[in-house]
Design a protein around this motif. Structure first.
Motif, PDB file in Angstrom:
ATOM      1  N   ASP A  54       0.851  -1.188   0.000  1.00  0.00           N
ATOM      2  CA  ASP A  54       0.000   0.000   0.000  1.00  0.00           C
ATOM      3  C   ASP A  54       0.882   1.232   0.000  1.00  0.00           C
ATOM      4  O   ASP A  54       2.106   1.151   0.203  1.00  0.00           O
ATOM      5  N   THR A 200      -1.098   0.143  -6.322  1.00  0.00           N
ATOM      6  CA  THR A 200      -0.768  -0.604  -5.114  1.00  0.00           C
ATOM      7  C   THR A 200      -1.147  -2.075  -5.302  1.00  0.00           C
ATOM      8  O   THR A 200      -1.816  -2.440  -6.262  1.00  0.00           O
ATOM      9  N   ALA A 472      -7.585   3.565  -0.455  1.00  0.00           N
ATOM     10  CA  ALA A 472      -7.703   2.511   0.563  1.00  0.00           C
ATOM     11  C   ALA A 472      -8.499   1.344  -0.011  1.00  0.00           C
ATOM     12  O   ALA A 472      -9.620   1.525  -0.498  1.00  0.00           O
ATOM     13  N   ASP A 477      -5.567  -0.718   5.328  1.00  0.00           N
ATOM     14  CA  ASP A 477      -5.238   0.577   4.730  1.00  0.00           C
ATOM     15  C   ASP A 477      -5.879   1.708   5.524  1.00  0.00           C
ATOM     16  O   ASP A 477      -5.259   2.751   5.777  1.00  0.00           O
ATOM     17  N   ARG A 481      -2.853   3.209   7.883  1.00  0.00           N
ATOM     18  CA  ARG A 481      -2.149   4.183   7.057  1.00  0.00           C
ATOM     19  C   ARG A 481      -2.970   5.431   6.741  1.00  0.00           C
ATOM     20  O   ARG A 481      -2.469   6.536   6.874  1.00  0.00           O
TER      21      ARG A 481
END
Length: 506
Positions: A54, A200, A472, A477, A481
């Protein structure tokens, strides 16, 4: 919006990447890779950028969140690194990310462990750092200068300091990013707005000078991405794709202290590490009430993990060091969580001998200067450096990979969210989303249920926004993050259902 990253755009960009030949393929979407994707795309080059996981999955989310002017490097004689840091800090504060980066005060308590001569030397260093600030063009209104505080004023800013023997404190200011992972997301989205394909869950299996063999980690499908130039920006993992690159990884651990563990802390702390001339433990209060405390610097031997763990020995070390300045020592129960990041330090005879007098010195002594390397097959690898100087690292990597491209534009290129903030915007949203905060609030107006807090003041609307616009793809995610809820296990567990609901929200 052109900067939106989401599952649908990923599918589209994957389809295009299978058939097109791009000017630049960037491997790794940490801060340097995302910065390189933006640098190349903003020069008018076609770009594909891939990451096995990611955005900000690796080292870039585990920093101290400092955007600093390189004072430590001045102390070790690395004037060039310090100057580069001051210049790049200025760019972030004034031009590229003023919504994410701001000045923050730090106290160095003058305890009996800090002799008067050392205090004078430290203040001289702070003043040298302030001279670098001025030379870099950063105005005092954005970054105030250093000063000495009386003991009473120091205790007002940090009531948990030990009053007995306290002679006052040295007050300094430096830059800090509200969230390092959010900086990476802003870079990736800005690159996407300039046409970069941000992919990603797309693992590079092998690199060559004209592209890479990659695997879609969501489907298992393998295919080739063809490119005229390839940049390896995988940081501490660079040697796995380019074996000629040799690094000495070091582990840096931070503790996550519970809100209130240090009282009403209104400034960060620099606590001298016993036996070290120019190293300090950092205490960094966060807007959500948590407190980060770090930072260790220990060599990492053996295989490099995707997610490093913070050993108990690092936890004990940090608690002991920070406790030397406190009225009440921290307890293990004050620690709600911990995280560790890996620095991709370049190990050369020159850097090791310069720092320690002999080859093979400590990782704490290795230079933080970045290095651009070209392998025999033409792959350009960028390693070393630090969060503050990501933009210069990215520029140097693109210059090396594409020597005939137009000059870099990123020193004055605002990132997504860097525009004016509407009056009345809540401060927390403004600090995280900048000019896009109004759009997050619009989600709450459209569906009042999305205004419900999930944890740490973060709302369901912010999770939905991350799915729709910030790339995301799963709950990790969102929690680890796009937000930092996941740094504390119990907070993560409590917010998991909200994250899963956001992924399903239409």
């Amino acid at each position: 919006m052109k900067s939106s990253l989401n599952a649908a755009r990923r599918r589209w960009d994957l389809d295009e990447a299978r058939t097109d030949v791009v000017d630049v393929l960037v491997v790794g979407l940490g801060v340097t890779g995302a910065g390189a994707a933006l640098d190349a795309a903003s020069r008018g080059l076609s770009v594909a950028a891939v990451d096995a996981h990611d955005l900000a999955f690796g080292t870039s989310r585990w920093s101290s969140k400092l955007i600093h002017g390189g004072l430590r490097y001045l102390a070790s004689g690395q004037v060039g690194v310090a100057w580069e840091s001051a210049v790049e800090r200025d760019a972030l504060l004034r031009f590229t990310a003023p919504h994410l980066v701001a000045a923050h005060p730090y106290l160095l308590p003058l305890t009996p462990d800090v002799p008067r001569a050392r205090a004078a030397a430290l203040m001289a260093g702070y003043r040298m750092g302030d001279a670098l600030r001025a030379a870099a063009g950063t105005p005092r209104r954005l970054l105030p200068g250093p000063s000495r505080l009386a003991a009473g004023r120091a205790l007002a800013l940090a009531p948990s300091l030990r009053a007995d023997g306290l002679r006052g404190a040295l007050l300094s200011w430096d830059g800090r990013v509200v969230d390092d992972a959010r900086l990476v997301v802003a870079l990736a989205r800005t690159a996407a707005a300039h046409g970069a394909r941000i992919l990603t869950r797309c693992r590079a299996l092998a690199l060559s000078g004209d592209g890479a063999r990659v695997r879609d980690e969501l489907t298992g499908e393998e295919f080739d991405i063809r490119a005229r130039a390839v940049i390896n920006a995988t940081g501490v993992w660079a040697g796995e794709l380019t074996p000629s690159v040799v690094l000495r990884p070091s582990r840096g651990t931070h503790l996550v202290l519970r809100p209130g563990a240090l009282g009403e802390l209104r400034a960060g702390l620099h606590v001298p590490i016993p036996g070290e001339r120019a190293r300090f433990a950092l205490v960094l209060p966060q807007a959500d009430g948590r407190i980060y405390a770090g930072l260790t610097d220990e060599p990492l031997d053996g295989p490099i993990p995707d997610v490093p763990e913070a050993p108990e020995s690092d936890v004990t070390f940090l608690l002991d060091v920070i406790g030397t300045a406190l009225d009440r020592p921290l307890r293990r129960s004050d620690v709600a969580g911990a995280f560790a990041g890996l620095r991709p330090l370049v190990d050369t005879v020159e850097t090791a001998e310069t720092a320690s007098g002999q080859a093979g010195g400590r990782t704490a002594d290795l230079s933080r200067r970045h290095v651009v390397l070209r392998s025999p097959d033409g792959v350009v690898t960028i390693v070393g450096g630090k969060l503050t100087t990501y933009r210069r690292m990215a520029e140097d990597a693109v210059d090396a990979a594409c020597p005939h491209a137009r000059a870099s534009r990123t020193a004055r290129l605002p990132l997504v969210g860097a525009g004016p903030v509407r009056p009345g915007t809540p401060g927390r949203l403004a600090r995280r989303y900048g000019s896009e905060a109004w759009a997050v609030r619009d989600l709450m107006r459209e569906d009042p249920d999305l205004a419900e807090p999930v944890a740490l003041g973060i709302t369901r609307a912010e999770l939905v926004w991350a799915v729709r616009h910030e790339g995301a793809l799963d709950a990790a995610d969102l929690l680890d993050r796009r937000t930092r809820i996941g740094l504390v296990a119990e907070d993560r567990a409590a917010a998991l259902s909200a994250a899963e609901a956001a992924l399903a929200y239409s």
